[in-house]
Design an enzyme around this catalytic site. Structure first.
Site, PDB file in Angstrom:
ATOM      1  N   ASP A  71      16.163   0.398 -13.348  1.00 60.13           N
ATOM      2  CA  ASP A  71      17.369   0.089 -12.557  1.00 60.13           C
ATOM      3  C   ASP A  71      18.140  -1.078 -13.169  1.00 60.13           C
ATOM      4  O   ASP A  71      19.371  -1.119 -13.109  1.00 60.13           O
ATOM      5  CB  ASP A  71      16.958  -0.231 -11.107  1.00 60.13           C
ATOM      6  CG  ASP A  71      16.172   0.915 -10.505  1.00 60.13           C
ATOM      7  OD1 ASP A  71      16.777   1.915 -10.120  1.00 60.13           O
ATOM      8  OD2 ASP A  71      14.917   0.819 -10.472  1.00 60.13           O
ATOM      9  N   ARG A  83       5.645  14.881  -5.262  1.00 60.96           N
ATOM     10  CA  ARG A  83       5.604  16.302  -4.900  1.00 60.96           C
ATOM     11  C   ARG A  83       4.381  16.990  -5.493  1.00 60.96           C
ATOM     12  O   ARG A  83       3.822  17.914  -4.896  1.00 60.96           O
ATOM     13  CB  ARG A  83       6.905  16.989  -5.322  1.00 60.96           C
ATOM     14  CG  ARG A  83       8.063  16.493  -4.478  1.00 60.96           C
ATOM     15  CD  ARG A  83       9.395  17.098  -4.833  1.00 60.96           C
ATOM     16  NE  ARG A  83      10.450  16.486  -4.028  1.00 60.96           N
ATOM     17  CZ  ARG A  83      11.728  16.816  -4.081  1.00 60.96           C
ATOM     18  NH1 ARG A  83      12.129  17.755  -4.903  1.00 60.96           N
ATOM     19  NH2 ARG A  83      12.601  16.199  -3.318  1.00 60.96           N
ATOM     20  N   HIS A  87      12.534   1.889  -9.592  1.00 56.65           N
ATOM     21  CA  HIS A  87      11.539   2.632 -10.380  1.00 56.65           C
ATOM     22  C   HIS A  87      10.545   1.584 -10.869  1.00 56.65           C
ATOM     23  O   HIS A  87      10.684   1.021 -11.949  1.00 56.65           O
ATOM     24  CB  HIS A  87      12.206   3.354 -11.557  1.00 56.65           C
ATOM     25  CG  HIS A  87      11.219   3.944 -12.527  1.00 56.65           C
ATOM     26  ND1 HIS A  87      10.290   4.888 -12.156  1.00 56.65           N
ATOM     27  CD2 HIS A  87      10.988   3.700 -13.838  1.00 56.65           C
ATOM     28  CE1 HIS A  87       9.546   5.204 -13.199  1.00 56.65           C
ATOM     29  NE2 HIS A  87       9.947   4.492 -14.233  1.00 56.65           N
TER      30      HIS A  87
HETATM   31  P1  NAD Z   1       8.847   4.529 -28.113  1.00 55.01           P
HETATM   32  O1  NAD Z   1       8.430   3.239 -28.682  1.00 55.01           O
HETATM   33  O2  NAD Z   1       8.037   5.755 -28.385  1.00 55.01           O
HETATM   34  O3  NAD Z   1      10.349   4.864 -28.558  1.00 55.01           O
HETATM   35  C1  NAD Z   1      11.382   3.926 -28.517  1.00 55.01           C
HETATM   36  C2  NAD Z   1      12.336   4.265 -29.642  1.00 55.01           C
HETATM   37  O4  NAD Z   1      13.462   3.381 -29.533  1.00 55.01           O
HETATM   38  C3  NAD Z   1      11.730   4.044 -31.034  1.00 55.01           C
HETATM   39  O5  NAD Z   1      11.873   5.218 -31.810  1.00 55.01           O
HETATM   40  C4  NAD Z   1      12.544   2.893 -31.601  1.00 55.01           C
HETATM   41  O6  NAD Z   1      12.708   2.952 -32.996  1.00 55.01           O
HETATM   42  C5  NAD Z   1      13.867   3.072 -30.848  1.00 55.01           C
HETATM   43  N1  NAD Z   1      14.700   1.864 -30.836  1.00 55.01           N
HETATM   44  C6  NAD Z   1      14.319   0.580 -30.610  1.00 55.01           C
HETATM   45  N2  NAD Z   1      15.379  -0.241 -30.704  1.00 55.01           N
HETATM   46  C7  NAD Z   1      16.456   0.537 -30.963  1.00 55.01           C
HETATM   47  C8  NAD Z   1      17.838   0.264 -31.162  1.00 55.01           C
HETATM   48  N3  NAD Z   1      18.342  -0.978 -31.117  1.00 55.01           N
HETATM   49  N4  NAD Z   1      18.649   1.306 -31.431  1.00 55.01           N
HETATM   50  C9  NAD Z   1      18.172   2.578 -31.499  1.00 55.01           C
HETATM   51  N5  NAD Z   1      16.868   2.884 -31.322  1.00 55.01           N
HETATM   52  C10 NAD Z   1      16.026   1.869 -31.055  1.00 55.01           C
HETATM   53  O7  NAD Z   1       8.974   4.298 -26.530  1.00 55.01           O
HETATM   54  P2  NAD Z   1       8.962   5.440 -25.419  1.00 55.01           P
HETATM   55  O8  NAD Z   1       7.577   5.701 -24.969  1.00 55.01           O
HETATM   56  O9  NAD Z   1       9.824   6.573 -25.884  1.00 55.01           O
HETATM   57  O10 NAD Z   1       9.685   4.670 -24.215  1.00 55.01           O
HETATM   58  C11 NAD Z   1      11.072   4.358 -24.277  1.00 55.01           C
HETATM   59  C12 NAD Z   1      11.502   3.670 -22.982  1.00 55.01           C
HETATM   60  O11 NAD Z   1      11.404   4.582 -21.881  1.00 55.01           O
HETATM   61  C13 NAD Z   1      10.606   2.481 -22.597  1.00 55.01           C
HETATM   62  O12 NAD Z   1      11.394   1.426 -22.094  1.00 55.01           O
HETATM   63  C14 NAD Z   1       9.713   3.051 -21.501  1.00 55.01           C
HETATM   64  O13 NAD Z   1       9.198   2.064 -20.635  1.00 55.01           O
HETATM   65  C15 NAD Z   1      10.711   3.960 -20.809  1.00 55.01           C
HETATM   66  N6  NAD Z   1      10.143   4.984 -19.911  1.00 55.01           N
HETATM   67  C16 NAD Z   1      10.878   5.267 -18.810  1.00 55.01           C
HETATM   68  C17 NAD Z   1      10.428   6.216 -17.909  1.00 55.01           C
HETATM   69  C18 NAD Z   1      11.267   6.498 -16.687  1.00 55.01           C
HETATM   70  O14 NAD Z   1      10.786   7.100 -15.704  1.00 55.01           O
HETATM   71  N7  NAD Z   1      12.527   6.131 -16.706  1.00 55.01           N
HETATM   72  C19 NAD Z   1       9.228   6.900 -18.139  1.00 55.01           C
HETATM   73  C20 NAD Z   1       8.512   6.577 -19.291  1.00 55.01           C
HETATM   74  C21 NAD Z   1       8.979   5.617 -20.172  1.00 55.01           C
END
Ligand code: NAD
Length: 302
Positions: free
Chosen positions: A123, A153, A175
């Site tokens: 958020d 669910r 979240h």
């Molecule tokens: P990850 O480390 O696998 O992937 C992140 C990617 O972002 C990497 O490939 C990295 O190179 C890239 N990156 C970093 N800085 C960057 C920039 N300045 N410009 C472009 N790319 C950049 O991480 P992930 O497991 O894919 O998680 C990503 C995000 O999603 C995290 O913040 C995680 O907490 C979040 N997430 C959210 C939910 C949700 O319900 N919203 C669920 C799971 C994870």
């Protein structure tokens, strides 16, 4: 032309992209951007082969921010994820720096579609995206508690041996650790959920929903498939203007911040927030969840 730009080609971003090309959602072009260009290029090649095997003609490429110009959606999954023992809020300052860079680049283009944010703390990163882009508030949405709602669910579905589509129950709020379930509004088929699920079970379900991400991260390091499908569902609602109610992170005019609430999602992003009539206790929970988001935003080192 239905063009999507994905920023961040890690676990979450690629689960989203893979879910998208495997679905009925029509996409003409999918552009992958990552700070690691080799990763974006390799992922684009791999996905191109997958889409060919699916007999689809989707243009998939590694690109740059100029590609945002005529995109319908820019989905941001870039930035750090939680490590074992970290909360989502612990990521705030690192991911703020990442977003300053990304939104700054996109601001230099004529992008005028919808932002869809997945990065945590969700958020807060959604509010930051709106602030940095200056976009109309409805055209910036976060995945909100869509994943948490899917988790809820799945638990009710297993408990009652029912299809999740018949379970109209939501997780709302941040979240994160302060999210909660407004059971007073939860319906199974046409009956109240509380007729089927007793207080003890309800407390157990909430605990399981809140702990899901921690459990999965402890077991396999990250969560990706659930959020990938949720992002695909939100994308479908925007591209096909389905006006589907989902608990995305949308701008709440009452609290003045982004928070997960049931929202009609269509071509303009968050078309309308569907405010619930909450019990006194649930109202207190929502206020405290909103406070957690606002306090975190205030704590941000800008
Ligand atoms: P990850 O480390 O696998 O992937 C992140 C990617 O972002 C990497 O490939 C990295 O190179 C890239 N990156 C970093 N800085 C960057 C920039 N300045 N410009 C472009 N790319 C950049 O991480 P992930 O497991 O894919 O998680 C990503 C995000 O999603 C995290 O913040 C995680 O907490 C979040 N997430 C959210 C939910 C949700 O319900 N919203 C669920 C799971 C994870």
């Amino acid at each position: 032309m239905d063009k999507i730009v994905l920023v961040g080609c890690g676990n979450v971003g690629m689960s989203y992209a893979y879910s998208l090309i495997n679905s009925s959602v029509h996409v003409d072009e999918l552009v992958l951007i990552d700070v690691n260009k080799d990763v974006a290029t390799g992922q684009a090649m791999d996905l191109t082969h997958a889409s060919s095997a699916l007999n689809k003609r989707i243009k998939i490429k590694a690109g740059d921010y100029a590609d945002c110009e005529n995109a319908k959606i820019v989905c941001i999954c870039a930035g750090r994820g939680q490590a074992v023992g970290e909360t989502r809020m612990d990521l705030i300052n690192k991911n703020y720096e990442v977003f300053k860079n990304i939104i700054g680049e996109i601001n230099a283009t004529n992008f005028c579609g919808c932002y869809l944010v997945a990065t945590n703390p969700l958020d807060i990163m959604t509010a930051i995206t709106q602030e940095l882009s200056g976009f109309p508030k409805n055209r910036v949405i976060g995945s909100g508690t869509t994943l948490d709602t899917a988790r809820l669910r799945s638990l009710i579905s297993a408990e009652l041996n029912l299809n999740p589509k018949n379970i109209h129950a939501y997780v709302i709020g941040e979240h994160g650790d302060s999210e909660f379930i407004p059971w007073s509004n939860a319906i199974i088929g046409l009956n109240k959920a509380t007729d089927y699920i007793n207080k003890t079970k309800r407390a157990q379900i909430l605990k399981e929903v809140r702990n899901s991400a921690y459990d999965i991260i402890r077991l396999k390091g990250n969560t990706c498939y659930g959020i990938g499908v949720c992002l695909r569902n939100i994308t479908k609602a925007i591209l096909e203007n389905t006006n589907t109610i989902m608990t995305v992170s949308a701008y709440d005019k009452y609290s003045g911040t982004y928070v997960g609430l049931p929202t009609v999602v269509g071509a303009n992003g968050a078309e309308e927030v569907m405010y619930l009539e909450l019990s006194e206790e649930e109202n207190v929970e929502l206020k405290s969840s909103v406070s957690a988001i606002k306090n975190a935003l205030r704590s941000l080192k800008k």
